[in-house]
Design a protein around this motif. Structure first.
Motif, PDB file in Angstrom:
ATOM      1  N   GLY A  63       0.711  -1.223  -0.078  1.00 39.14           N
ATOM      2  CA  GLY A  63       0.014  -0.088   0.130  1.00 39.14           C
ATOM      3  C   GLY A  63       0.785   1.061   0.062  1.00 39.14           C
ATOM      4  O   GLY A  63       0.758   2.163  -0.906  1.00 39.14           O
ATOM      5  N   THR A  64       1.690   1.313   0.795  1.00 38.05           N
ATOM      6  CA  THR A  64       2.679   2.571   0.961  1.00 38.05           C
ATOM      7  C   THR A  64       3.242   2.775  -0.291  1.00 38.05           C
ATOM      8  O   THR A  64       3.255   3.950  -0.978  1.00 38.05           O
ATOM      9  CB  THR A  64       3.844   2.366   2.154  1.00 38.05           C
ATOM     10  OG1 THR A  64       3.102   1.917   3.316  1.00 38.05           O
ATOM     11  CG2 THR A  64       4.640   3.687   2.330  1.00 38.05           C
ATOM     12  N   ASP A  96      -7.081   4.947  -2.437  1.00 35.78           N
ATOM     13  CA  ASP A  96      -6.425   3.912  -1.626  1.00 35.78           C
ATOM     14  C   ASP A  96      -7.411   3.055  -1.390  1.00 35.78           C
ATOM     15  O   ASP A  96      -8.122   3.584  -0.232  1.00 35.78           O
ATOM     16  CB  ASP A  96      -5.591   4.719  -0.503  1.00 35.78           C
ATOM     17  CG  ASP A  96      -5.153   3.863   0.642  1.00 35.78           C
ATOM     18  OD1 ASP A  96      -5.615   2.806   0.468  1.00 35.78           O
ATOM     19  OD2 ASP A  96      -4.387   4.061   1.495  1.00 35.78           O
ATOM     20  N   SER A 153      -2.838  -3.710  -1.030  1.00 43.64           N
ATOM     21  CA  SER A 153      -1.826  -4.344  -0.207  1.00 43.64           C
ATOM     22  C   SER A 153      -2.450  -5.802   0.228  1.00 43.64           C
ATOM     23  O   SER A 153      -3.538  -5.902   0.572  1.00 43.64           O
ATOM     24  CB  SER A 153      -1.724  -3.441   0.901  1.00 43.64           C
ATOM     25  OG  SER A 153      -0.707  -4.206   1.655  1.00 43.64           O
ATOM     26  N   LYS A 189      -3.364  -7.291   3.910  1.00 42.01           N
ATOM     27  CA  LYS A 189      -4.639  -6.904   4.648  1.00 42.01           C
ATOM     28  C   LYS A 189      -5.617  -7.879   4.330  1.00 42.01           C
ATOM     29  O   LYS A 189      -6.601  -8.075   4.772  1.00 42.01           O
ATOM     30  CB  LYS A 189      -5.203  -5.676   4.233  1.00 42.01           C
ATOM     31  CG  LYS A 189      -4.176  -4.595   4.312  1.00 42.01           C
ATOM     32  CD  LYS A 189      -4.122  -3.929   5.795  1.00 42.01           C
ATOM     33  CE  LYS A 189      -3.078  -2.695   5.804  1.00 42.01           C
ATOM     34  NZ  LYS A 189      -2.565  -2.302   7.253  1.00 42.01           N
TER      35      LYS A 189
END
Ligand SMILES: Cc1ncc(COP(=O)(O)O)c(C=O)c1O
Length: 382
Positions: free
Chosen positions: A71-72, A178, A201, A204
């Motif tokens: 994700g980041t 996101d 991501s 999760k």
């Protein structure tokens, strides 16, 4: 003592079937996907299959999927690379005050470089005002970044309407969302929702950590955030992590197959929780939108109960829940999301906890959780 996990929004245990495919890939498919020999071709074939699964899961094409470390990196790439690629067209970006730090920190960075960022505020349900978004869009707006579902309170954004507003506006802004918390539980269709860039991501959704993807609409060209080799059609340098990629693929396949049953199950967990708290006359309120919310997250304000203390006592009872947004060196920072929703003076900021469900959550574990919550909140109540 039994240990039960209720912090799936932070990360999730890896699904046993995912472990099997990761293990197999580590042993049998170690080739570099850029190598021309048969081992390389084998890895490339596996990666291409995985990309097809990722693309199908959001209504995209395989060439629109760029593998990242999660994700980041997906958020950073979408935001920073869009800004650099489009700065001649404009330097204005719109986002919200409740984004994850993987979005907010790149915004800070760009602001220091001379970009102008408009931060949309939210109401007490964690929702932006669509009229304010309309007014914020300008000819020089190059990017709008609004999360699909919030990681702390679970509120879901009106993504389709936001996409339409951007398309109909004077701006030519790209729409980034996101979707790290929503992916795997919500039905996402990037074309129908006018999404240009979308972050996901794996960890999760019970896949391996350190892998995710960024969907980039094929009409958009973004330079690689990482500099090096020409992997991912020059959009992300670095040797691809085949075991993690196929593990993520498996996690996505399982998530797709079980989505409806998990959504119903998580709903019944929330209902049971709320019903038992009500039956026992616990003084509480739910934070976030009552209906438009991610099913696996429930954020509860226990009035007069310090969330920090509650979290520690719950931990001693073997229950892992979460309070605040980030835990740095043992300190719980007050949540910027709860502050944005209720104001920094509100007691809710110090007295709310997040409980999140996932693959191993059962009604029996919910019952244990509520029993402990009732006992400990009564003990701690001022
Ligand atoms: C909404 C949201 N965005 C981004 C991230 C960062 O994802 P990752 O841990 O894969 O870098 C998270 C993880 O907490 C998240 O919840």
């Amino acid at each position: 003592m039994e240990r039960i996990y209720f912090d799936y929004a932070a990360t999730s245990p890896v699904h046993p079937e995912v472990i099997e495919v990761v293990h197999d890939a580590m042993i049998n498919h170690f080739g570099n996907a850029s190598s021309i020999h048969h081992l390389g071709r084998d890895s490339r074939r596996m990666m291409d299959n995985a990309k097809k699964v990722f693309a199908d899961s959001i209504g995209a094409k395989p060439n629109e999927i760029v593998l990242t470390s999660g994700g980041t990196e997906s958020d950073n790439t979408a935001i920073i690379e869009t800004a650099f690629a489009r700065e001649k067209e404009g330097k204005h970006i719109v986002t919200t005050v409740i984004e994850h730090h993987a979005v907010l920190k790149p915004m800070d960075y760009l602001e220091k470089l001379g970009f102008e960022i408009t931060y949309l505020s939210v109401d007490k349900y964690g929702m932006i005002d669509l009229e304010v978004l309309k007014e914020a869009l300008r000819e020089d707006t190059i990017l709008v970044s609004i999360m699909y579902g919030n990681n702390e309170v679970g509120s879901l954004s009106a993504i389709k309407s936001i996409g339409e507003i951007i398309v109909e506006s004077v701006s030519t802004a790209y729409f980034h969302t996101d979707a790290v918390q929503a992916y795997g539980l919500e039905s996402i269709d990037v074309k129908k929702e006018s999404i240009d860039l979308l972050s996901t991501s794996s960890h999760k959704i019970s896949g391996p950590k350190g892998i995710g993807f960024l969907y980039i609409n094929e009409a958009i060209h973004l330079p690689s955030f990482m500099l090096g080799g020409e992997q991912e059609m020059k959009r992300r340098a670095g040797t691809e992590n085949i075991p993690a990629i196929v593990g993520f693929q498996k996690a996505v396949e399982i998530a797709q197959l079980t989505k409806e049953s998990r959504r119903n199950e998580y709903d019944s967990f929330s209902h049971r929780l709320i019903q038992r708290l009500n039956d026992q006359k616990v003084d509480f309120e739910i934070n976030g939108h009552p209906d438009s919310r991610l099913k696996h997250i429930i954020n509860i304000w226990f009035k007069g109960v310090s969330s920090e203390k509650l979290l520690l006592l719950m931990d001693l009872s073997g229950l892992a829940i979460s309070a605040g947004s980030a835990c740095t060196a043992g300190n719980i920072d007050p949540s910027h999301v709860l502050i944005a929703m209720y104001g920094k003076e509100s007691q809710r900021v110090k007295e709310s906890v997040r409980i999140s469900f996932g693959i191993d959550t059962t009604m029996k574990s919910i019952d244990y959780l509520v029993t402990e919550l009732i006992k400990l909140t009564n003990k701690l109540k001022k």
